[in-house]
Design a protein around this motif. Sequence first.
Motif, PDB file in Angstrom:
ATOM      1  N   PRO B  94     -10.065 -10.042  15.683  1.00 39.60           N
ATOM      2  CA  PRO B  94      -9.900  -8.640  16.074  1.00 39.60           C
ATOM      3  C   PRO B  94      -8.525  -8.097  15.681  1.00 39.60           C
ATOM      4  CG  PRO B  94     -10.110 -10.084  17.989  1.00 39.60           C
ATOM      5  CD  PRO B  94     -10.443 -10.896  16.800  1.00 39.60           C
ATOM      6  N   TYR B  95      -7.498  -8.970  15.727  1.00 35.44           N
ATOM      7  CA  TYR B  95      -6.156  -8.513  15.403  1.00 35.44           C
ATOM      8  C   TYR B  95      -6.088  -7.963  13.985  1.00 35.44           C
ATOM      9  CZ  TYR B  95      -1.124  -8.677  14.504  1.00 35.44           C
ATOM     10  OH  TYR B  95       0.162  -8.362  14.155  1.00 35.44           O
ATOM     11  N   TRP B  96      -6.606  -8.729  13.016  1.00 38.47           N
ATOM     12  CA  TRP B  96      -6.517  -8.289  11.621  1.00 38.47           C
ATOM     13  C   TRP B  96      -7.453  -7.129  11.352  1.00 38.47           C
ATOM     14  CZ3 TRP B  96      -2.285  -9.192   9.427  1.00 38.47           C
ATOM     15  CH2 TRP B  96      -1.585 -10.364   9.703  1.00 38.47           C
ATOM     16  N   CYS B  97      -8.594  -7.083  12.056  1.00 41.87           N
ATOM     17  CA  CYS B  97      -9.493  -5.933  11.894  1.00 41.87           C
ATOM     18  C   CYS B  97      -8.803  -4.659  12.367  1.00 41.87           C
ATOM     19  CB  CYS B  97     -10.776  -6.135  12.682  1.00 41.87           C
ATOM     20  SG  CYS B  97     -11.853  -7.340  11.926  1.00 41.87           S
ATOM     21  N   ALA B  98      -8.096  -4.763  13.510  1.00 43.87           N
ATOM     22  CA  ALA B  98      -7.387  -3.587  14.023  1.00 43.87           C
ATOM     23  C   ALA B  98      -6.315  -3.155  13.040  1.00 43.87           C
ATOM     24  CB  ALA B  98      -6.770  -3.900  15.385  1.00 43.87           C
ATOM     25  N   ILE B  99      -5.546  -4.128  12.541  1.00 46.11           N
ATOM     26  CA  ILE B  99      -4.491  -3.800  11.568  1.00 46.11           C
ATOM     27  C   ILE B  99      -5.092  -3.120  10.348  1.00 46.11           C
ATOM     28  CG2 ILE B  99      -2.834  -4.803   9.951  1.00 46.11           C
ATOM     29  CD1 ILE B  99      -1.579  -5.377  12.406  1.00 46.11           C
ATOM     30  N   LEU B 100      -6.198  -3.677   9.848  1.00 47.08           N
ATOM     31  CA  LEU B 100      -6.835  -3.134   8.645  1.00 47.08           C
ATOM     32  C   LEU B 100      -7.279  -1.695   8.886  1.00 47.08           C
ATOM     33  CD1 LEU B 100      -7.732  -3.850   5.794  1.00 47.08           C
ATOM     34  CD2 LEU B 100      -9.917  -4.598   6.723  1.00 47.08           C
ATOM     35  N   ALA B 101      -7.951  -1.462  10.025  1.00 47.51           N
ATOM     36  CA  ALA B 101      -8.446  -0.113  10.313  1.00 47.51           C
ATOM     37  C   ALA B 101      -7.291   0.865  10.486  1.00 47.51           C
ATOM     38  CB  ALA B 101      -9.319  -0.132  11.565  1.00 47.51           C
ATOM     39  N   LEU B 102      -6.274   0.460  11.247  1.00 48.68           N
ATOM     40  CA  LEU B 102      -5.137   1.363  11.478  1.00 48.68           C
ATOM     41  C   LEU B 102      -4.422   1.664  10.166  1.00 48.68           C
ATOM     42  CD1 LEU B 102      -3.690  -0.241  14.743  1.00 48.68           C
ATOM     43  CD2 LEU B 102      -4.672   2.023  14.550  1.00 48.68           C
ATOM     44  N   THR B 103      -4.259   0.615   9.310  1.00 46.93           N
ATOM     45  CA  THR B 103      -3.570   0.806   8.035  1.00 46.93           C
ATOM     46  C   THR B 103      -4.320   1.793   7.154  1.00 46.93           C
ATOM     47  OG1 THR B 103      -2.733  -1.443   8.135  1.00 46.93           O
ATOM     48  CG2 THR B 103      -2.722  -0.380   5.987  1.00 46.93           C
ATOM     49  N   LEU B 104      -5.639   1.569   7.000  1.00 46.11           N
ATOM     50  CA  LEU B 104      -6.430   2.453   6.139  1.00 46.11           C
ATOM     51  C   LEU B 104      -6.401   3.878   6.672  1.00 46.11           C
ATOM     52  CD1 LEU B 104      -9.507   0.177   5.402  1.00 46.11           C
ATOM     53  CD2 LEU B 104      -7.599   0.713   3.898  1.00 46.11           C
ATOM     54  N   ASN B 105      -6.434   4.009   8.016  1.00 48.55           N
ATOM     55  CA  ASN B 105      -6.439   5.325   8.628  1.00 48.55           C
ATOM     56  C   ASN B 105      -5.121   6.056   8.398  1.00 48.55           C
ATOM     57  OD1 ASN B 105      -5.957   7.097  11.287  1.00 48.55           O
ATOM     58  ND2 ASN B 105      -8.126   7.002  10.800  1.00 48.55           N
ATOM     59  N   THR B 106      -4.011   5.377   8.679  1.00 48.91           N
ATOM     60  CA  THR B 106      -2.716   6.056   8.550  1.00 48.91           C
ATOM     61  C   THR B 106      -2.395   6.345   7.088  1.00 48.91           C
ATOM     62  OG1 THR B 106      -0.389   6.019   9.164  1.00 48.91           O
ATOM     63  CG2 THR B 106      -1.336   3.946   8.535  1.00 48.91           C
ATOM     64  N   ALA B 107      -2.927   5.518   6.174  1.00 52.38           N
ATOM     65  CA  ALA B 107      -2.667   5.760   4.743  1.00 52.38           C
ATOM     66  C   ALA B 107      -3.232   7.107   4.319  1.00 52.38           C
ATOM     67  CB  ALA B 107      -3.274   4.645   3.900  1.00 52.38           C
ATOM     68  N   ALA B 108      -4.392   7.478   4.873  1.00 50.12           N
ATOM     69  CA  ALA B 108      -5.008   8.758   4.503  1.00 50.12           C
ATOM     70  C   ALA B 108      -4.139   9.921   4.969  1.00 50.12           C
ATOM     71  CB  ALA B 108      -6.404   8.862   5.112  1.00 50.12           C
ATOM     72  N   TYR B 109      -3.709   9.867   6.236  1.00 49.63           N
ATOM     73  CA  TYR B 109      -2.868  10.947   6.751  1.00 49.63           C
ATOM     74  C   TYR B 109      -1.509  10.952   6.052  1.00 49.63           C
ATOM     75  CZ  TYR B 109      -6.215  11.765  10.475  1.00 49.63           C
ATOM     76  OH  TYR B 109      -7.350  12.077  11.172  1.00 49.63           O
ATOM     77  N   GLY B 110      -0.946   9.740   5.894  1.00 49.97           N
ATOM     78  CA  GLY B 110       0.379   9.619   5.284  1.00 49.97           C
ATOM     79  C   GLY B 110       0.410  10.148   3.861  1.00 49.97           C
ATOM     80  N   SER B 111      -0.646   9.893   3.090  1.00 56.52           N
ATOM     81  CA  SER B 111      -0.623  10.324   1.693  1.00 56.52           C
ATOM     82  C   SER B 111      -0.567  11.845   1.605  1.00 56.52           C
ATOM     83  CB  SER B 111      -1.833   9.778   0.937  1.00 56.52           C
ATOM     84  OG  SER B 111      -2.960  10.557   1.186  1.00 56.52           O
ATOM     85  N   GLU B 112      -1.216  12.526   2.548  1.00 57.08           N
ATOM     86  CA  GLU B 112      -1.155  13.994   2.543  1.00 57.08           C
ATOM     87  C   GLU B 112       0.256  14.475   2.900  1.00 57.08           C
ATOM     88  OE1 GLU B 112      -3.953  16.554   1.953  1.00 57.08           O
ATOM     89  OE2 GLU B 112      -3.866  14.771   0.716  1.00 57.08           O
ATOM     90  N   ILE B 113       0.916  13.751   3.838  1.00 61.30           N
ATOM     91  CA  ILE B 113       2.272  14.141   4.225  1.00 61.30           C
ATOM     92  C   ILE B 113       3.219  13.961   3.033  1.00 61.30           C
ATOM     93  CG2 ILE B 113       4.198  13.603   5.751  1.00 61.30           C
ATOM     94  CD1 ILE B 113       2.095  12.685   7.825  1.00 61.30           C
ATOM     95  N   ILE B 114       3.071  12.804   2.342  1.00 62.92           N
ATOM     96  CA  ILE B 114       3.938  12.542   1.196  1.00 62.92           C
ATOM     97  C   ILE B 114       3.674  13.566   0.091  1.00 62.92           C
ATOM     98  CG2 ILE B 114       4.458  10.879  -0.629  1.00 62.92           C
ATOM     99  CD1 ILE B 114       3.897   8.671   1.402  1.00 62.92           C
TER     100      ILE B 114
END
Lengths: 239, 240
Positions: B94-114
């Motif tokens: 579950p730990y790595w699944c959470a990391i993976l989901a959070l990473t993919l999610n924040t990458a989408a928002y972050g790319s728009e900010i950048i």
Amino acid sequence: MSDFGLWDVFSFGPGGWGPAMARATLMTLAVALTGFFVGAVIGALGAWAKISGGRPLRVLADGYTTVLRGIPDLLVIYLFYFGSSAVLTPIGRFFGASGFFSLPAFLAGALAIGIVSGAYHTEVLRSAYWSVARGEIEAAIAVGMPRSLAFRRIIVPLTLRYALPGLGNIWQLVLKESSLISVTGLVEILRQAQVGAGSTRQPFTFFVAAAILYLAISSVTGWTMQRAENRFTRGLRRE
Amino acid sequence: MDFAFLLETFVRLAPGVPLTLRLALTSVVFGMVLALLFAVMRLSRVWPLVLMARAYVFIFRSTPLLVQIFLIYYGLSQFPELRYSALWPILREPYWCAILALTLNTAAYGSEIIRGGVQSVPHGQIEAARACGMGGLLLFRRIVLPLAVRQALPGYGNEIILMVKATALASVITLMEITGLAAKLISETYRAIEVFIVAGAIYLAINYVITRIIQMLEYRLTPYLRPAATPTAARTGEPT
């Protein structure tokens, strides 16, 4: 895995999950809309407190927006779902009822979402109010409008015009947040997908279906919001 | 208010803080790398790359994070090929699944900010750099990137705070971070309000510290916006 096709599980025929998913979609819409409007009412009050309230009201409103934007929404949902019984059970006892009382999952979820989104509504409405040109309000007073009429005819329409993009963002947020209510057992899209995933052993299929449903709702409403925005800014010069 | 109980609650919730911070930090760092990649793709004028980046951002921003977490944690087990692959020891945690989901999610928002930051760099600055003979990577490294980072910093700060809040969802897939411990404590004691106050205070404290760090960074990165020490230093604002 079953021997029939990947998407046949969502048929509307006997044994299909189509009707259940459709009902769950309506539930998501209902809880998200209720939460959004509860939030809008709270936001209007909060914006009013921040704009023209006295010092205690302003401090209260500032505290509310700071706290609600700094803690996870899931925690607020837990508070409403489990906390309501701590408040309601003694009240029930007082009126002679025995047993355990708590808010229904729908109400607890909609209220929690309303309280969370109310913080965002407050900020959006407040900043929209400040972008209304002061001259417009002064002009309304100059032509002799009473304050209430100026509020209804000038301030509200103009504030809404500036708030519209922000309100659209809040709606998208609320829609996604409504999925968190699945933890309380309310059968909305995500909860229904979990149930379906459990009984068919096709978790991927069901969660992809849930994702597509959210994607569809957010696209359709986003497009509608865009139309509304264009309509309400007809009077503005665009470059 | 029962202060002894509040204190006891704090003692019970505090062990969740490191996990919350680790989830947030790991996903923000990985997410930032991925976000930069997607922003570059989006800004490149190669249409397959632009299309891919746009589709990614669209999908991850219009679906709830909890759906993404479930899709990765429960959904991937539907494929026997994956269950017997070398990746499974990671994807079943579950730990790595959470990391993976959070990473993919924040990458989408972050790319728009950048992307917003890069696009906000005034054209005159780029023209001036070209007039000085800069080009390509040098121009990007010396002019565009520093200005874009300053522009994007407040937005990215918000995103980091949203990520700290988002780590609460990891509790749904059995991770015992602050919210997970809080939910467990609520079901043990039925004292939701007190537990909520303590857990909320911990999150507020974490987010307050992050806000201050971002503010400090912002202050250090915008010397040109501060009241000038010498009269000449004030004249480096926006070109008209």
